[in-house]
Write an enzyme that holds these catalytic residues in place. Structure first.
Site, mmCIF file in Angstrom:
data_model
loop_
_atom_site.group_PDB
_atom_site.id
_atom_site.type_symbol
_atom_site.label_atom_id
_atom_site.label_comp_id
_atom_site.label_asym_id
_atom_site.label_seq_id
_atom_site.Cartn_x
_atom_site.Cartn_y
_atom_site.Cartn_z
ATOM 1 N N ARG A 1 0.829 -1.203 0.000
ATOM 2 C CA ARG A 1 0.000 0.000 0.000
ATOM 3 C C ARG A 1 0.863 1.253 0.000
ATOM 4 O O ARG A 1 1.977 1.244 0.511
ATOM 5 C CB ARG A 1 -0.974 0.019 1.161
ATOM 6 C CG ARG A 1 -0.311 -0.111 2.510
ATOM 7 C CD ARG A 1 -1.270 -0.518 3.567
ATOM 8 N NE ARG A 1 -1.904 -1.739 3.142
ATOM 9 C CZ ARG A 1 -2.786 -2.418 3.836
ATOM 10 N NH1 ARG A 1 -3.145 -2.022 5.006
ATOM 11 N NH2 ARG A 1 -3.321 -3.519 3.378
ATOM 12 N N ASP B 1 -3.646 4.521 10.672
ATOM 13 C CA ASP B 1 -4.424 3.833 11.702
ATOM 14 C C ASP B 1 -4.585 4.718 12.927
ATOM 15 O O ASP B 1 -3.597 5.238 13.466
ATOM 16 C CB ASP B 1 -3.742 2.529 12.126
ATOM 17 C CG ASP B 1 -3.927 1.416 11.122
ATOM 18 O OD1 ASP B 1 -4.884 1.467 10.333
ATOM 19 O OD2 ASP B 1 -3.108 0.481 11.125
#
Length: 163
Positions: free
Chosen positions: A94, A99
């Site tokens: 990615r 997060d």
């Protein structure tokens, strides 16, 4: 205002440049103040190990956005930098992963958002940079530095600062 910890990761493209731009976007789009930014670390891939090493870092911000609005904004920023959550392979390569690790001491357990992050204490690639900026922060009853001491940090290396 909430004190928020966010983990950054990626292994596609110029990840460190992406981090710097993403952090600017986070602060701008959430009207947040950047309180701390860890060094960047190179880390072995996790989950799907047949891919390039990752670069990881953590930031601490102060924002007035609620947790759901913040998560929505983080997902918008990921998409802006080329992430396609709907079509990607789980734990695969990615460009940018953002997060939400902790939002003050808020606890949420919903399908779209769990706080604190449910797997943060299993991941040295999160705890190493987090311990650099918030070693004494207590999340879900555990001090960051104590949680890190329980994990192997093999293969994790601090990268030199960028000019």
């Amino acid at each position: 205002m909430a004190d928020v910890l966010i983990a950054l990761g990626g292994n596609v493209g110029d990840v460190r440049a992406t981090f710097n731009k993403a952090i600017s976007n986070i602060c701008g789009m959430t009207q947040a103040a950047l309180l701390a930014r860890s060094s960047d670390y190179t880390t072995p891939p996790w989950g799907d190990e047949q891919q390039a090493p990752f670069t990881n870092a953590c930031i601490e911000i102060e924002t007035s956005l609620d947790p759901h609005a913040l998560l929505f904004t983080l997902h918008k920023i990921e998409k802006k930098f080329g992430r396609d959550r709907a079509n990607e392979k789980r734990w695969g390569p990615r460009t940018l992963d953002l997060d939400l690790i902790a939002y003050d001491d808020v606890r949420i357990d919903k399908p779209e958002l769990t706080l604190p992050h449910p797997r943060a204490f299993e991941r040295a690639f999160v705890l190493v940079p987090l311990a650099e900026i918030a070693p004494d922060r207590v999340i879900a009853g555990r001090r960051v530095r104590d949680a890190l001491a329980q994990l192997s940090t093999a293969g994790i290396q601090r990268l030199p600062d960028l000019d």
